[in-house]
Write an enzyme that holds these catalytic residues in place. Structure first.
Site, PDB file in Angstrom:
ATOM      1  N   ARG A  77       0.822  -1.213   0.000  1.00 54.56           N
ATOM      2  CA  ARG A  77       0.000   0.000   0.000  1.00 54.56           C
ATOM      3  C   ARG A  77       0.857   1.265   0.000  1.00 54.56           C
ATOM      4  NH1 ARG A  77      -3.166   2.657   4.501  1.00 54.56           N
ATOM      5  NH2 ARG A  77      -4.931   3.707   3.501  1.00 54.56           N
ATOM      6  N   HIS A  81       0.465   4.519  -2.488  1.00 53.64           N
ATOM      7  CA  HIS A  81       0.227   5.872  -2.002  1.00 53.64           C
ATOM      8  C   HIS A  81       1.373   6.813  -2.364  1.00 53.64           C
ATOM      9  CE1 HIS A  81      -3.338   5.479   0.943  1.00 53.64           C
ATOM     10  NE2 HIS A  81      -3.396   4.518   0.039  1.00 53.64           N
ATOM     11  N   ASP A  82       2.549   6.270  -2.577  1.00 48.47           N
ATOM     12  CA  ASP A  82       3.657   7.095  -3.053  1.00 48.47           C
ATOM     13  C   ASP A  82       3.442   7.484  -4.511  1.00 48.47           C
ATOM     14  OD1 ASP A  82       6.187   8.376  -3.040  1.00 48.47           O
ATOM     15  OD2 ASP A  82       7.095   6.600  -3.942  1.00 48.47           O
ATOM     16  N   VAL A  85       0.894  10.311  -5.773  1.00 45.08           N
ATOM     17  CA  VAL A  85       1.160  11.712  -5.424  1.00 45.08           C
ATOM     18  C   VAL A  85       2.572  12.078  -5.879  1.00 45.08           C
ATOM     19  CG1 VAL A  85       1.249  13.407  -3.555  1.00 45.08           C
ATOM     20  CG2 VAL A  85      -0.346  11.480  -3.414  1.00 45.08           C
ATOM     21  N   SER A  91       8.094  10.378  -1.784  1.00 49.41           N
ATOM     22  CA  SER A  91       7.663  11.556  -1.024  1.00 49.41           C
ATOM     23  C   SER A  91       6.849  11.182   0.214  1.00 49.41           C
ATOM     24  CB  SER A  91       6.862  12.514  -1.908  1.00 49.41           C
ATOM     25  OG  SER A  91       5.679  11.905  -2.408  1.00 49.41           O
ATOM     26  N   ASN A 109      -3.669   8.959   4.809  1.00 47.60           N
ATOM     27  CA  ASN A 109      -2.485   8.298   5.349  1.00 47.60           C
ATOM     28  C   ASN A 109      -2.409   8.316   6.867  1.00 47.60           C
ATOM     29  OD1 ASN A 109      -1.469   7.788   2.735  1.00 47.60           O
ATOM     30  ND2 ASN A 109      -0.474   9.790   2.646  1.00 47.60           N
ATOM     31  N   HIS A 208      -6.364  -5.653  -2.427  1.00 46.38           N
ATOM     32  CA  HIS A 208      -7.185  -5.798  -1.223  1.00 46.38           C
ATOM     33  C   HIS A 208      -7.531  -7.263  -0.950  1.00 46.38           C
ATOM     34  CE1 HIS A 208      -8.686  -1.342  -1.297  1.00 46.38           C
ATOM     35  NE2 HIS A 208      -7.423  -1.464  -0.941  1.00 46.38           N
TER      36      HIS A 208
END
Length: 345
Positions: A77, A81-82, A85, A91, A109, A208
């Site tokens: 995950r 999520h990196d 964005v 980041s 987050n 998931h």
């Protein structure tokens, strides 16, 4: 008069043609630059500079998994999520500083994304083996790959050579990351923003198939779906009763954890998709893929539910595709010595 009109028209046409050529030229150069960046990635990028990189990551992750069975899903995950964005630039790993407002505290987050200490452990092990060589962005990509493999999922060759960014974007983290409450149209828009299509959306949502999620992300589906005061009508009744026992309407712990896949919660398999066909998707964003009327994604769910091989093949391809999002390569960015802060800070 006629000549005058013709002259203005000709100049206008010429101006338009030049303008179009400039725009197209920029588009071609922009596309070429992105393609060139992607081509700078290589599966063998560290063969000479840090040949044991995959072995080191695998060792650290196996050690972490002994204490934390959730860690493989959590690290996978983090890579997602990196990449959503600012591209795959590490980041999300940056802490607050005088110049950084950390993405860790963005709503998607905060108290949700996890695994940062394990990334620190991987980085420390790699700095000992080959100092200043492996980027934090590449660590996330390798950790996701290894996590999926160790959970029984597909294997793939991960292109490497990403550089680390020197900025974070909490505003982007709050607006660009897919939300568990997003409808299908919003999910499609957010995935398209990073160059991913419907097949990528369904395949990557298949992550998931392992991991856990908190009660706070399902209580609206159980008790007040779309502010109707009623449960989500797409939610299977028996499954809803099971979730309600774990996530009561009143007095429950909103951070209590539930298996995203109640059948094989720690295995990477196709059961996520058979769950959707049975209306047993935990998150609204999961069930939307199958239950939205006329959804083009429903047929993809059916295909993956009937063939784990098809799912694995598409998941691996989509992970590589996502991992190429808005890259920093070559002389761009840096290789952080500490994944939590920019060099020199």
């Amino acid at each position: 008069m006629a000549c005058g009109v013709y002259g203005v028209g000709a100049r206008a046409v010429l101006f338009l043609a030049v303008a179009v050529a400039v725009v197209l030229g920029l588009g071609v150069r922009g596309g070429a630059a992105q393609q060139q960046q992607q081509q700078q990635l290589s599966e063998r990028f560290y063969d000479g500079s840090c040949p044991g990189v995959h072995r080191v990551v695998r060792r650290v992750l196996k050690e972490a998994h002994r204490a934390d069975p959730r860690i493989y899903a959590s690290l996978t995950r983090l890579h997602f999520h990196d990449c959503f964005v600012q591209g795959c630039d590490g980041s999300i790993l940056l802490d607050n500083s005088s110049s950084i407002v950390s993405e860790k505290y963005a709503k998607p987050n905060n108290n949700s994304a996890r695994g940062y200490p394990v990334v620190d452990d991987v980085k420390a092990a790699l700095e000992k083996a080959c100092p200043g060589v492996v980027s934090c962005a590449d660590i996330l990509a390798i950790a996701a790959k290894v996590s999926v493999e160790l959970s029984g999922g597909p294997r793939w060759r991960v292109p490497l050579g990403r550089r680390d960014g020197t900025t974070a974007n909490i505003t982007g983290a709050n607006s660009l990351l897919p939300s568990p409450r997003n409808n299908l149209t919003t999910l499609q828009r957010k995935f398209a923003a990073v160059g991913l299509d419907d097949t990528d959306l369904v395949a990557l949502s298949g992550a998931h198939t392992f991991g856990r999620a908190q009660c706070q992300f399902v209580t609206d589906r159980l008790y007040n779906f779309s502010k109707t005061g009623k449960p989500d009508p797409t939610l299977d009744g028996d499954y809803r009763a099971l979730l309600a026992a774990s996530c009561p309407r009143r007095g429950g712990n909103k951070t209590a954890l539930n298996d995203l896949d109640p059948t094989t919660p720690d295995a990477f398999d196709k059961n996520y998709f058979t769950n959707l066909e049975a209306n047993r998707g935990f998150l609204r964003s999961d069930q939307e893929l199958f239950s939205t009327p006329g959804a083009p994604t429903a047929a993809i769910v059916d295909r993956f539910a009937s063939s784990e091989k098809a799912f694995f093949r598409s998941f691996a391809a989509s992970m590589v595709k996502m991992g190429n999002a808005k890259l920093l390569t070559g002389g761009q960015g840096e290789v952080r010595k500490n994944c939590r802060k920019v060099n020199g800070s």
